[in-house]
Design an enzyme around this catalytic site. Structure first.
Site, PDB file in Angstrom:
ATOM      1  N   PHE A 155     -54.574  -7.430 -73.713  1.00 52.29           N
ATOM      2  CA  PHE A 155     -54.979  -8.205 -72.930  1.00 52.29           C
ATOM      3  C   PHE A 155     -56.232  -8.249 -72.383  1.00 52.29           C
ATOM      4  O   PHE A 155     -57.019  -9.135 -72.172  1.00 52.29           O
ATOM      5  CB  PHE A 155     -54.103  -8.102 -71.791  1.00 52.29           C
ATOM      6  CG  PHE A 155     -54.210  -6.802 -70.815  1.00 52.29           C
ATOM      7  CD1 PHE A 155     -55.071  -7.116 -69.758  1.00 52.29           C
ATOM      8  CD2 PHE A 155     -53.975  -5.406 -71.077  1.00 52.29           C
ATOM      9  CE1 PHE A 155     -55.478  -5.903 -68.818  1.00 52.29           C
ATOM     10  CE2 PHE A 155     -54.210  -4.460 -70.427  1.00 52.29           C
ATOM     11  CZ  PHE A 155     -54.940  -4.632 -69.151  1.00 52.29           C
ATOM     12  N   LYS A 156     -57.081  -6.938 -72.817  1.00 51.53           N
ATOM     13  CA  LYS A 156     -58.529  -6.756 -72.468  1.00 51.53           C
ATOM     14  C   LYS A 156     -59.483  -7.752 -73.265  1.00 51.53           C
ATOM     15  O   LYS A 156     -60.398  -8.071 -72.802  1.00 51.53           O
ATOM     16  CB  LYS A 156     -59.054  -5.439 -72.751  1.00 51.53           C
ATOM     17  CG  LYS A 156     -58.122  -4.447 -72.242  1.00 51.53           C
ATOM     18  CD  LYS A 156     -58.370  -4.118 -70.651  1.00 51.53           C
ATOM     19  CE  LYS A 156     -57.328  -3.227 -70.099  1.00 51.53           C
ATOM     20  NZ  LYS A 156     -57.843  -1.724 -70.640  1.00 51.53           N
ATOM     21  N   ASP A 157     -58.884  -8.135 -74.326  1.00 49.72           N
ATOM     22  CA  ASP A 157     -59.646  -9.354 -74.998  1.00 49.72           C
ATOM     23  C   ASP A 157     -59.795 -10.597 -74.058  1.00 49.72           C
ATOM     24  O   ASP A 157     -60.709 -11.330 -74.639  1.00 49.72           O
ATOM     25  CB  ASP A 157     -58.885  -9.675 -76.383  1.00 49.72           C
ATOM     26  CG  ASP A 157     -58.870  -8.642 -77.297  1.00 49.72           C
ATOM     27  OD1 ASP A 157     -59.813  -7.758 -77.576  1.00 49.72           O
ATOM     28  OD2 ASP A 157     -57.819  -8.626 -78.268  1.00 49.72           O
ATOM     29  N   THR A 160     -59.142  -0.542 -74.216  1.00 50.36           N
ATOM     30  CA  THR A 160     -60.619  -1.132 -73.529  1.00 50.36           C
ATOM     31  C   THR A 160     -61.633  -0.957 -74.619  1.00 50.36           C
ATOM     32  O   THR A 160     -62.388  -1.778 -74.709  1.00 50.36           O
ATOM     33  CB  THR A 160     -60.981  -0.617 -72.137  1.00 50.36           C
ATOM     34  OG1 THR A 160     -60.322  -0.926 -71.382  1.00 50.36           O
ATOM     35  CG2 THR A 160     -62.430  -1.031 -71.740  1.00 50.36           C
ATOM     36  N   ARG A 206     -66.342  -9.390 -65.252  1.00 46.42           N
ATOM     37  CA  ARG A 206     -65.044  -9.130 -66.142  1.00 46.42           C
ATOM     38  C   ARG A 206     -63.766  -9.423 -65.472  1.00 46.42           C
ATOM     39  O   ARG A 206     -62.640  -9.788 -65.932  1.00 46.42           O
ATOM     40  CB  ARG A 206     -64.823  -7.585 -66.696  1.00 46.42           C
ATOM     41  CG  ARG A 206     -63.721  -7.182 -67.405  1.00 46.42           C
ATOM     42  CD  ARG A 206     -63.621  -5.857 -68.068  1.00 46.42           C
ATOM     43  NE  ARG A 206     -62.161  -5.414 -68.164  1.00 46.42           N
ATOM     44  CZ  ARG A 206     -62.044  -4.342 -68.665  1.00 46.42           C
ATOM     45  NH1 ARG A 206     -62.738  -3.409 -68.882  1.00 46.42           N
ATOM     46  NH2 ARG A 206     -60.495  -4.103 -68.847  1.00 46.42           N
TER      47      ARG A 206
END
Length: 299
Positions: A168-170, A201, A283
């Site tokens: 999901f960090k993408d 991450t 972010r």
């Protein structure tokens, strides 16, 4: 020094919050182009860390109330928040205000369009290319649908594993890497991103700088404490601007290194350090979009 700031300024002094207008008596660090800021008073001068020169740096409505904390870049100009680590006192940058968005107007839009519309109010003069960067980050290069909402017997499931590293960090980092590279290209500068990771991450951060020549990413991960797949994702990427450091310790040790280096202002300046960990508000902003997306997909 007698510069007309050209607007109203909020300040915080001795636990009193108010506003002043007109001709302030700032020191040299107060730029005439500054529009909004939180101020602290030291020795009779008003000082600010807020500059309107920058990026998706949220420069018009973000600041940190800290002693002697200025947004300065490598050449002495105002520095965008997007390329900053923590504030000099170790705290986080947070919004002074949160813009209001009419969510009803976003129904029927694609994910890149929703991302653009939600983030635009936080942006300054470089927001002109924001729509194109959202389209590039969340288009065909992403690898699949960004955040499909699938029905199941209990309701719905949001899938966030369709990016290049299946994390999901993408969702945030594919956007952030492009944004940082855009900012640095405009300023003819480079930035070294130092990242601490417990696994997902790191690979997402490294993938975020692929094709971004103005960025170099250095990822620290704890030895023996990430999965085999995560370690391979990080250590087998052969891009010239991606690097890994295996730390003999825990993730907390990696974070401690990151914070210690952040406290050394001269070291940060000399090595041009930036961050894509969750200390970077841009972010967090990009990663908040899929919560809006969920709302728009449901009644």
């Amino acid at each position: 020094r007698g510069v007309d700031a050209g607007g109203e300024f909020r300040y915080l002094e001795n636990n009193y919050q108010g506003s002043v207008t007109g001709n302030l008596m700032p020191n040299d660090r107060l730029r005439q182009r500054t529009r909004w800021g939180l101020f602290t008073r030291h020795s009779g001068t008003y000082e600010t860390g807020l500059s309107s020169v920058g990026s998706l740096g949220l420069a018009l409505n973000l600041n940190r109330v800290s002693d002697n904390d200025y947004w300065r870049d490598f050449n002495g100009r105002g520095m965008p928040l997007t390329t900053r680590l923590l504030a000099s006192d170790g705290g986080l940058f947070v919004p002074e205000t949160v813009p209001q968005t009419n969510l009803a107007e976003l129904r029927g839009l694609s994910y890149p369009e929703v991302a653009w519309r939600v983030m635009a109010p936080f942006c300054d003069s470089l927001a002109a290319g924001l729509k194109a960067r959202c389209a590039d980050a969340y288009g065909s290069k992403y690898g699949g649908e960004v955040a499909p909402l699938r029905p199941d017997p209990w309701g719905h499931v949001l899938e966030l594993f369709h990016g290049p590293t299946f994390s999901f960090k993408d969702v945030a980092l594919q956007f952030l890497g492009r944004t940082l590279n855009y900012i640095l290209t405009q300023r003819d500068e480079r930035c070294n991103l130092l990242v601490a990771t417990s696994g997902d991450t790191g690979s997402a951060a490294l993938q975020s700088v692929v094709g971004c020549p103005r960025l170099t990413a250095v990822v620290m991960f704890p030895k023996g404490r990430v999965s085999a797949l995560q370690q391979r994702q990080m250590t087998t990427l052969l891009e010239p601007n991606t690097h890994c450091l295996e730390i003999d310790g825990t993730f907390d040790d990696c974070q401690a290194i990151l914070k210690e280096l952040n406290r050394d202002a001269e070291f940060k300046r000399r090595l041009r350090l930036g961050a894509v960990n969750s200390v970077n508000f841009a972010r967090l902003l990009a990663q908040s979009i899929y919560y809006v997306w969920i709302y728009l997909q449901t009644d």
